[in-house]
Design a protein around this motif. Structure first.
Motif, PDB file in Angstrom:
ATOM      1  N   LEU A  83       0.823  -1.205   0.000  1.00  0.00           N
ATOM      2  CA  LEU A  83       0.000   0.000   0.000  1.00  0.00           C
ATOM      3  C   LEU A  83       0.861   1.260   0.000  1.00  0.00           C
ATOM      4  CD1 LEU A  83      -2.949  -0.919   2.394  1.00  0.00           C
ATOM      5  CD2 LEU A  83      -2.843  -1.049  -0.100  1.00  0.00           C
ATOM      6  N   GLY A  84       2.021   1.180   0.657  1.00  0.00           N
ATOM      7  CA  GLY A  84       2.931   2.324   0.614  1.00  0.00           C
ATOM      8  C   GLY A  84       3.401   2.614  -0.800  1.00  0.00           C
ATOM      9  N   LEU A  85       3.756   1.564  -1.531  1.00  0.00           N
ATOM     10  CA  LEU A  85       4.177   1.737  -2.917  1.00  0.00           C
ATOM     11  C   LEU A  85       3.037   2.250  -3.790  1.00  0.00           C
ATOM     12  CD1 LEU A  85       6.325  -1.508  -3.340  1.00  0.00           C
ATOM     13  CD2 LEU A  85       7.172   0.847  -3.305  1.00  0.00           C
ATOM     14  N   ARG A  86       1.814   1.905  -3.424  1.00  0.00           N
ATOM     15  CA  ARG A  86       0.656   2.329  -4.203  1.00  0.00           C
ATOM     16  C   ARG A  86       0.144   3.712  -3.795  1.00  0.00           C
ATOM     17  NH1 ARG A  86      -1.840   0.729  -8.428  1.00  0.00           N
ATOM     18  NH2 ARG A  86      -3.860   0.815  -7.395  1.00  0.00           N
ATOM     19  N   GLY A  87       0.742   4.295  -2.772  1.00  0.00           N
ATOM     20  CA  GLY A  87       0.336   5.626  -2.353  1.00  0.00           C
ATOM     21  C   GLY A  87      -0.885   5.674  -1.462  1.00  0.00           C
ATOM     22  N   ILE A  88      -1.297   4.519  -0.897  1.00  0.00           N
ATOM     23  CA  ILE A  88      -2.428   4.481   0.025  1.00  0.00           C
ATOM     24  C   ILE A  88      -1.929   4.861   1.408  1.00  0.00           C
ATOM     25  CG2 ILE A  88      -4.235   3.051   1.062  1.00  0.00           C
ATOM     26  CD1 ILE A  88      -4.638   3.494  -1.904  1.00  0.00           C
ATOM     27  N   LYS A  89      -2.446   5.958   1.953  1.00  0.00           N
ATOM     28  CA  LYS A  89      -1.930   6.475   3.215  1.00  0.00           C
ATOM     29  C   LYS A  89      -2.796   6.109   4.416  1.00  0.00           C
ATOM     30  CE  LYS A  89       0.378  10.391   1.002  1.00  0.00           C
ATOM     31  NZ  LYS A  89       0.518  11.870   0.950  1.00  0.00           N
ATOM     32  N   GLN A  90      -4.017   5.658   4.183  1.00  0.00           N
ATOM     33  CA  GLN A  90      -4.891   5.285   5.288  1.00  0.00           C
ATOM     34  C   GLN A  90      -5.211   3.795   5.195  1.00  0.00           C
ATOM     35  OE1 GLN A  90      -7.974   8.216   6.578  1.00  0.00           O
ATOM     36  NE2 GLN A  90      -7.556   9.168   4.610  1.00  0.00           N
TER      37      GLN A  90
END
Length: 353
Positions: free
Chosen positions: A220-227
């Motif tokens: 998710l970090g690589l995908r830009g998901i912050k929550q």
């Protein structure tokens, strides 16, 4: 194309000493080639089992999500800036414990939150009770509606459901491989954190094995998901357990790259330490309808335990205690029942296609 896939297969299937992890782009390519049947059947079967034995990395999960982003369905962003809550549960369903997820979705949308779920029919390897059947038992059958209709229902009720056999049919052939192999490949792990939404999402997913949580975090970090919220839940779902302390990983509002840890013990909140067993699908539906009607019982305990957490985690309530109090009021007042009836009426107003 099969020669390209063979090269990717050779990387993940070369044995414990020489196997290699795929780069994000390679994982995306492999996933697309399987979905589009550009790889040979023998190659796909070999890849799925070899990748399971190797175990995926967070970077590989990110690549798989990239492929789903490119080829899969998405509900379009709403006018509201608040993140949509995406509830990720195992597609192969439940066999031991009764699910509460649809009730939590109704509870959250009763207070103005938006929720998306996704899944299909009874699927391997467990062939357990899936979300689609639970919803059908509550009078909500998502299976007959086109994606544009689901978009309209989502905008009118704040709830959406991506039914993969209809909305993402490319995935269906891969389920045959899962059945034949008898094991869940890493694709099943990736599906837990898939967000079929074109806007800002808060991904809430369950997991069983602790290493999975770290893979989720990286992907998710690589995908830009912050929550995000990761729950060591019942049968890999995002339902909080009652028979043990709930282990939860939370995104930090200030440093998303860090994982905050939360432990919730049911006894500290007056919840008895007993999960509701899955006796039969009929009993599950009967118990869930009783919760919607505001009736006390073991399933209501599960609903309040989970409802309190999700109302707190989504920012509606300041803490677990107030969340459980609010959930009690919403069930007993009939507000959740009214939300379910609104959803049923909305689906009835859209002719299935």
């Amino acid at each position: 194309m099969s020669n390209l896939f063979r090269q990717l297969l050779q990387k993940v299937g070369s044995g414990s000493h020489t196997t290699e992890n795929l780069a994000r782009e390679e994982a995306a390519t492999a996933t697309k080639m399987m979905l589009l049947a550009e790889a040979k059947p023998a190659q796909i079967g070999a890849f799925l089992i070899a990748h399971r034995i190797k175990r995926p990395t967070g970077e590989e999960l990110a690549g798989m999500l990239d492929a789903y982003e490119e080829l899969g369905p998405k509900l379009q962003p709403r006018d509201s800036e608040q993140p949509v809550i995406v509830l990720g549960v195992p597609y192969d369903g439940r066999v031991r414990t009764s699910p509460i997820t649809p009730i939590i979705a109704l509870l959250l949308t009763t207070v103005g939150k938006t929720v998306i779920m996704h899944g299909g029919d009874r699927l391997p390897t467990k062939y357990g009770l899936p979300l689609i059947e639970v919803w059908q038992g509550l009078g909500v059958d998502w299976s007959g509606y086109s994606l544009p209709q689901i978009q309209q229902i989502f905008e009118q009720t704040d709830i959406g459901f991506i039914y993969t056999p209809k909305h993402f049919p490319l995935t269906q052939t891969l389920w045959e491989y899962r059945d034949q192999l008898g094991k869940r490949p890493p694709l099943a792990t990736m599906e837990l954190i898939w967000s079929p939404y074109g806007g800002n999402a808060h991904v809430m997913a369950g997991f069983v094995h602790p290493p999975t949580e770290a893979m989720f975090h990286t992907a998710l970090g690589l995908r830009g998901i912050k929550q995000f919220t990761f729950i060591k839940g019942l049968e890999g779902s995002c339902d909080l357990p009652r028979d043990r302390t709930a282990i939860i990983g939370l995104s930090s509002p200030t440093t998303p790259q860090q994982l905050e840890r939360l432990h919730l013990a049911p006894r500290d909140y007056g919840i008895t330490s007993k999960n509701v067993p899955l006796v039969s699908p009929q009993q599950v539906i009967q118990d869930l309808k009783a919760v919607v009607a505001g009736e006390a019982g073991e399933m209501m305990q599960t609903a309040l335990w989970n409802g309190g957490f999700y109302l707190w985690r989504s920012g509606v309530c300041a803490d677990m205690i107030s969340g459980m109090t609010t959930a009690t009021e919403l069930f007993k007042s009939g507000a959740v029942a009214q939300k379910l009836q609104q959803l049923i009426s909305c689906l009835a107003n859209h002719s299935s296609a």
